[in-house]
Motif scaffolding. Structure first.
Motif, PDB file in Angstrom:
ATOM      1  N   TYR B  68       0.829  -1.199   0.000  1.00  9.89           N
ATOM      2  CA  TYR B  68       0.000   0.000   0.000  1.00  9.89           C
ATOM      3  C   TYR B  68       0.867   1.254   0.000  1.00  9.89           C
ATOM      4  CZ  TYR B  68      -3.920   3.046   0.683  1.00  9.89           C
ATOM      5  OH  TYR B  68      -4.856   4.020   0.478  1.00  9.89           O
ATOM      6  N   ASP B 292      -4.849 -13.353 -10.976  1.00 12.96           N
ATOM      7  CA  ASP B 292      -4.649 -12.444  -9.842  1.00 12.96           C
ATOM      8  C   ASP B 292      -4.289 -13.213  -8.573  1.00 12.96           C
ATOM      9  OD1 ASP B 292      -5.234 -10.367 -11.422  1.00 12.96           O
ATOM     10  OD2 ASP B 292      -7.255  -9.984 -10.623  1.00 12.96           O
ATOM     11  N   TRP B 296      -0.545 -13.085  -6.604  1.00  5.10           N
ATOM     12  CA  TRP B 296      -0.349 -12.697  -5.210  1.00  5.10           C
ATOM     13  C   TRP B 296       0.172 -13.874  -4.387  1.00  5.10           C
ATOM     14  CZ3 TRP B 296      -2.178 -14.245  -0.427  1.00  5.10           C
ATOM     15  CH2 TRP B 296      -1.743 -13.447   0.638  1.00  5.10           C
ATOM     16  N   SER B 317      -6.097  -8.718   2.310  1.00  5.24           N
ATOM     17  CA  SER B 317      -7.169  -7.926   1.715  1.00  5.24           C
ATOM     18  C   SER B 317      -7.784  -6.971   2.741  1.00  5.24           C
ATOM     19  CB  SER B 317      -8.235  -8.869   1.154  1.00  5.24           C
ATOM     20  OG  SER B 317      -9.325  -8.149   0.664  1.00  5.24           O
ATOM     21  N   THR B 320      -5.490  -3.957   3.327  1.00  5.75           N
ATOM     22  CA  THR B 320      -5.524  -3.052   2.182  1.00  5.75           C
ATOM     23  C   THR B 320      -6.819  -2.246   2.151  1.00  5.75           C
ATOM     24  OG1 THR B 320      -4.331  -4.789   1.015  1.00  5.75           O
ATOM     25  CG2 THR B 320      -5.138  -2.969  -0.310  1.00  5.75           C
ATOM     26  N   THR B 321      -7.940  -2.964   2.338  1.00  3.06           N
ATOM     27  CA  THR B 321      -9.237  -2.308   2.337  1.00  3.06           C
ATOM     28  C   THR B 321      -9.308  -1.228   3.413  1.00  3.06           C
ATOM     29  OG1 THR B 321     -10.228  -4.356   1.573  1.00  3.06           O
ATOM     30  CG2 THR B 321     -11.720  -2.725   2.505  1.00  3.06           C
ATOM     31  N   ASN B 347     -12.607  -4.705  -4.454  1.00  2.00           N
ATOM     32  CA  ASN B 347     -12.202  -5.426  -5.658  1.00  2.00           C
ATOM     33  C   ASN B 347     -10.705  -5.664  -5.620  1.00  2.00           C
ATOM     34  OD1 ASN B 347     -14.361  -6.064  -7.536  1.00  2.00           O
ATOM     35  ND2 ASN B 347     -14.786  -3.856  -7.451  1.00  2.00           N
ATOM     36  N   ASP B 348     -10.326  -6.883  -5.304  1.00  2.00           N
ATOM     37  CA  ASP B 348      -8.906  -7.224  -5.356  1.00  2.00           C
ATOM     38  C   ASP B 348      -8.810  -8.706  -5.676  1.00  2.00           C
ATOM     39  OD1 ASP B 348      -9.678  -8.429  -3.007  1.00  2.00           O
ATOM     40  OD2 ASP B 348      -8.449  -7.188  -1.688  1.00  2.00           O
TER      41      ASP B 348
END
Lengths: 295, 409
Positions: B68, B292, B296, B317, B320-321, B347-348
Motif C-alpha cells: 500500500y 490475480d 499474489w 485484503s 488493504t481495504t 475489488n482485489d
C-alpha cells in the motif's frame, strides 16, 4: 440382531477391539513412565514429548533418508533412548536427591522446549505418515472391519510389554535393578554399578516412548502436539495402576482403553473424562493405586 | 515529613493520569492520530490454529502495508504490530486494550478463534477502534454480538454450511455428523443441519467428540453404522485431520463420502492428496483460481514457503481495504473510516465486488471445492477442482434473518 445394553453386539465387539488398540498405546506409554518412576523416582513429564519425537523421527527418516517403517521401528527407539541417556547424564542425575517436584519441573520444561522446537520447524498441522504396504488393508472379523495395522499395534505392544515385564521381574538384570531401587548403597557395595543401571533405565523408558511414537505415526497425524494430548491420560493410567507398578500399568492401560472405547458408544461426551473419574474413585478407595504397594 | 511524602505520592499518581487524559484528548485535534495509522495483527502464533493464521497472517499483513505504501504513497505513516493471543480470550482482550490505550493502534485484524474475537469486539467498541476479523467463524459477530466497530471479513459458520446444501442436492441426502463438543462445533452442526434439511436431506444422527480427541476410530464406527451417505465433520484443525486419516484407514470413504465443514488447504496439505481425494468442502479463497490469485499467492509463497490459507489471504485484503478507507476518509477516526468501509466496494485478488453490510458482514463469493486425485494435481499445492461458486448473497445469511440490532427492519 442380538443386542447388549441396547446396542448391536457387532458394534459392541467392534468398540471393544478399538478400545484394546488404544489401550495398547496407554499400556506402552504408562509402562515407560512406571519403569522410570519405579527405578528413578522421577515423574517424567517429557514422556509425551519423547513419544512425539519418536513419531517425528520415523517421519524424518522416511522423508529425508528413505528409511522405511520396519528399520525405523528398531532405529528410532535407539535414537530416542540415546537422547534420554544424554538428558539423564547431563541434567536429571543431579536431581535424584531432591524433591520429586524438581524432576517434574525439569522434564516438563524439556517437553515444552521439544514441542516448541518441532512446532517452529514443522508447524502444528503435522505431517502424514502412510501405513506400510504389508499392513495396509483389513481383516474382516465378521463383527467388524479391523485394519491390519491396528491388529499389528496390539500384537507389537503386547510383545514389548511382556518382554519388559519379563526382563524386570524374572531376569538377573531386573533383579539387580530392583535391588538398586530398594537400597542403592547396599547394591553398590555388592559391586553393581548403580548409576549405570539408572542411566540405562531412563534410556530404556525413553526408548519405549519412542517405540510407541513410531507405532502411532501411521494411525494419527505426526504433529508436535500429539504427545501433550495423550500424556495427561497416561499419567492417570499410571496413578490408577499404582505408581511404579509394571504389571499394574500394563493391565490398567489395556483396561482403561476398553472402558474409554465403550464410553464413546454410550455417552461420547464423557469419553475424555471417564479415565479421571475412575482415577478419583481409585484414589479414594486405594490411594496407592490398584496394583501399588502401600509404603 | 510524612505529609511531604504523601504529597509526592499523590503527585506521582496524578501525573500519569493527567498525561493519559491529555493523550485521549489529542486525536480529535489532528486528523490522523500521531500522523500514524497503526495496525495490530492478533493471532495464534504457536497453538492449534497457528498454521491457519499465525506467522502467515503477520507476513500477509506486512505485505499489505508495504504494497500500500509503495503504490499509494499516503501522507500518513503506516505501522504494524502483532501478538500471540494463545487462544485465550482474556490474553487477547488485555493485549488489545494495551494496544489501544498505550500504543495508538487503530485497527486489529486476523483475530482467529471465535472466543477471542467476541472478547476483542467488546473492547474495540468500548475504545471506538476497528476490528476487521479475518479469522473467526462464529456468526454471532454479525448477529447477537454485532457492533458498529466490527467487520467480519472472510467466512463464517453459515457460509461454510452452504456447501452442505450443494452436496445434498447432488444426491448426498442422508447425513451423520461428527461434532467437536464445544460452542463452535455445535453451531457448525446446527447451521449445516439447517442447510441439509433446506435442500430436502435428512440428518440421521450425530456423535460429539471431545476437543483434541486422539483417536477417532470409535466415532467413525458409529458413523459407519449409521449408513448415512455423507459424514459431516463439524470440527477443525487437528481433529479434522485425524478424523479424515482414520476414516480412510477404516474404509469409511469407500461407501460414504466425507464433507469437512471447516477444512482448509492447510489440512489438505498436511494429509496429502492420496488420503483426501474426492472430499468436498467450502472455501473462501483458493490460490489457483485465476491470474490475480496466483500472482499474489506466489509472492506470498516466496516469503512464507507455504501457499496462503483463506485467513491469510483475507488478512492481506482486510488491511488493504482498511488503508484505502482511511485514505478516503482522510482520518483514522473509527466511525468515519467505518462509513467509508461500508461505502466502498472491494475489488482485489481476494474478493470481487465485495460489500461490507450494515451488520459488519463482508459479503463475497465462496467456493465449493473438491480435492483432486493425486494424478490430476499438476504441481505442488494444486489441490482443488472448483465444483461451484456460491454467490455472496446465497453464501451469507440474509439481512432479513439478522439478529443484529444495527439492522433496521
Amino acid at each position: 440382531m442380538s443386542e447388549i445394553f441396547g446396542i448391536p453386539i457387532q458394534a459392541f465387539m467392534g468398540q471393544l477391539m478399538l478400545g484394546l488398540v488404544n489401550g495398547s498405546f496407554y499400556a506402552m506409554l504408562s509402562l515407560g513412565l512406571a519403569v522410570i518412576f519405579g527405578m528413578l523416582n522421577i515423574i517424567n513429564f517429557s514422556h509425551g514429548a519423547l513419544y512425539m519425537m519418536g513419531a517425528f523421527l520415523a517421519w524424518m527418516g522416511l522423508e529425508y533418508l528413505g528409511i522405511g517403517y520396519w528399520p525405523a521401528l528398531l532405529l528410532v527407539p535407539l535414537v530416542v533412548g540415546l537422547f534420554g541417556i544424554v538428558v539423564e547424564r547431563s541434567m536429571l542425575q543431579w536431581l535424584y536427591k531432591l524433591d520429586h517436584l524438581y524432576g517434574l519441573l525439569l522434564t516438563f520444561g524439556l517437553a515444552l522446549m521439544l514441542e516448541g522446537l518441532f512446532t517452529n520447524i514443522y508447524g502444528v498441522s503435522g505431517q502424514p505418515y502412510t501405513i506400510p504396504e504389508e499392513l495396509s488393508g483389513a481383516f474382516n472379523l465378521g463383527f467388524m472391519f479391523l485394519p491390519k495395522y491396528r491388529a499389528w499395534v496390539i500384537v507389537a505392544s503386547l510383545g514389548v510389554c511382556f518382554a519388559t515385564w519379563f526382563m524386570i521381574e524374572k531376569t538377573r538384570l531386573g533383579a539387580n535393578l530392583r535391588a538398586a531401587t530398594e537400597n542403592p548403597q547396599l547394591t553398590q557395595a555388592f559391586g553393581i554399578n548403580v548409576p549405570l543401571l539408572v542411566m540405562l533405565t531412563y534410556g530404556f523408558g525413553a526408548a519405549l516412548a519412542g517405540f510407541a511414537g513410531v507405532l502411532a505415526a501411521p494411525v494419527i497425524q505426526v504433529s508436535p502436539l500429539m504427545g501433550s494430548h495423550l500424556i495427561i491420560t497416561v499419567f492417570a493410567v499410571v496413578v490408577i495402576g499404582g505408581m511404579g507398578s509394571i504389571l499394574g500399568s500394563i493391565i490398567t492401560g489395556l483396561g482403561l482403553g476398553v472402558i474409554e472405547g465403550l464410553t464413546r458408544v454410550f455417552y461420547p461426551e464423557a469419553s475424555a473424562t471417564v479415565v479421571f473419574i475412575i482415577m478419583a474413585i481409585v484414589l479414594m478407595l486405594r490411594p496407592a493405586g490398584l496394583f501399588g504397594k502401600e509404603k | 515529613m510524612k505529609r511531604k511524602l504523601l504529597n509526592a505520592a499523590i503527585a506521582a499518581l496524578l501525573i500519569p493520569a493527567a498525561s493519559i487524559a491529555f493523550a485521549q484528548a489529542k486525536p480529535a485535534a489532528v486528523k490522523i492520530s500521531d500522523g500514524t495509522v497503526k495496525i495490530g495483527v492478533l493471532t495464534d502464533m504457536s497453538g492449534v490454529y497457528s498454521d491457519l493464521g499465525g506467522q502467515g497472517s503477520v507476513t500477509a499483513a506486512r505485505m499489505a502495508v508495504d504494497d500500500y505504501v509503495a503504490q499509494h504513497k499516503p501522507k500518513f505513516k503506516v505501522e504494524m504490530v502483532y501478538a500471540d493471543h494463545q487462544n485465550k480470550a482474556d490474553v487477547g482482550s488485555n493485549k488489545v486494550r494495551e494496544w489501544y490505550d498505550t500504543q495508538g493502534v487503530d485497527m486489529v485484524t486476523d483475530v482467529l478463534n471465535s472466543g477471542v474475537a467476541l472478547a476483542v469486539a467488546k473492547v474495540t467498541q468500548e475504545k471506538n477502534r476497528i476490528m476487521i476479523n479475518a479469522g473467526a467463524a462464529s456468526t454471532r459477530l454479525t448477529n447477537e454480538d454485532c457492533s458498529p466497530n466490527t467487520v467480519h471479513y472472510v467466512y463464517d459458520t453459515y457460509a461454510l454450511a452452504q456447501g452442505a446444501k450443494a452436496v445434498t442436492k447432488a444426491g448426498g441426502d442422508t447425513w451423520f455428523f461428527l461434532t467437536a463438543d464445544y460452542a463452535f462445533g455445535t453451531s457448525l452442526q446446527a447451521d449445516a443441519s439447517k442447510a441439509v434439511e433446506a435442500a430436502g436431506g435428512k440428518v440421521l444422527g450425530a456423535v460429539r467428540h471431545p476437543l483434541n480427541a486422539s483417536d477417532f476410530s470409535s466415532f467413525l464406527l458409529q458413523a459407519q453404522a449409521s449408513k448415512a451417505k455423507v459424514v459431516g465433520l463439524a470440527n477443525a484443525g487437528g481433529d479434522t485431520i485425524n478424523a479424515i486419516k482414520a476414516a480412510n484407514e477404516f474404509g469409511l470413504t469407500k461407501k460414504q463420502s466425507l464433507m469437512g465443514l471447516l477444512t482448509t488447504i492447510v489440512d489438505i496439505h498436511a494429509l496429502g492428496l492420496a488420503t483426501t481425494q474426492g472430499m468436498m468442502f467450502t472455501e473462501g479463497f483458493y490460490w489457483n483460481l485465476n491470474d490475480d490469485t496466483r500472482a499474489w499467492s506466489r509472492r506470498f509463497f516466496e516469503k512464507h514457503k507455504k501457499m496462503p490459507s483463506m485467513l491469510q489471504a483475507g488478512t492481506y485484503s482486510a488491511v488493504t481495504t482498511y488503508l484505502k478507507a482511511v485514505q478516503a476518509a482522510g482520518t483514522d477516526e473509527a466511525s468515519a473510516v467505518m462509513k467509508k468501509l461500508k461505502e466502498l466496494p472491494i475489488n482485489d485478488f481476494f474478493a470481487k465486488n465485495g460489500m461490507i453490510r450494515i451488520d459488519g458482514r463482508m459479503v463475497h463469493d465462496m467456493y465449493l471445492v473438491q480435492v483432486k486425485k493425486p494424478a490430476e494435481s499438476k504441481e505442488p499445492w494444486d489441490y482443488y477442482n472448483i465444483k461451484a461458486v456460491i454467490p455472496g448473497n446465497e453464501a451469507y445469511q440474509s439481512l432479513s434473518l439478522s439478529r443484529c440490532p444495527l439492522v433496521k427492519k
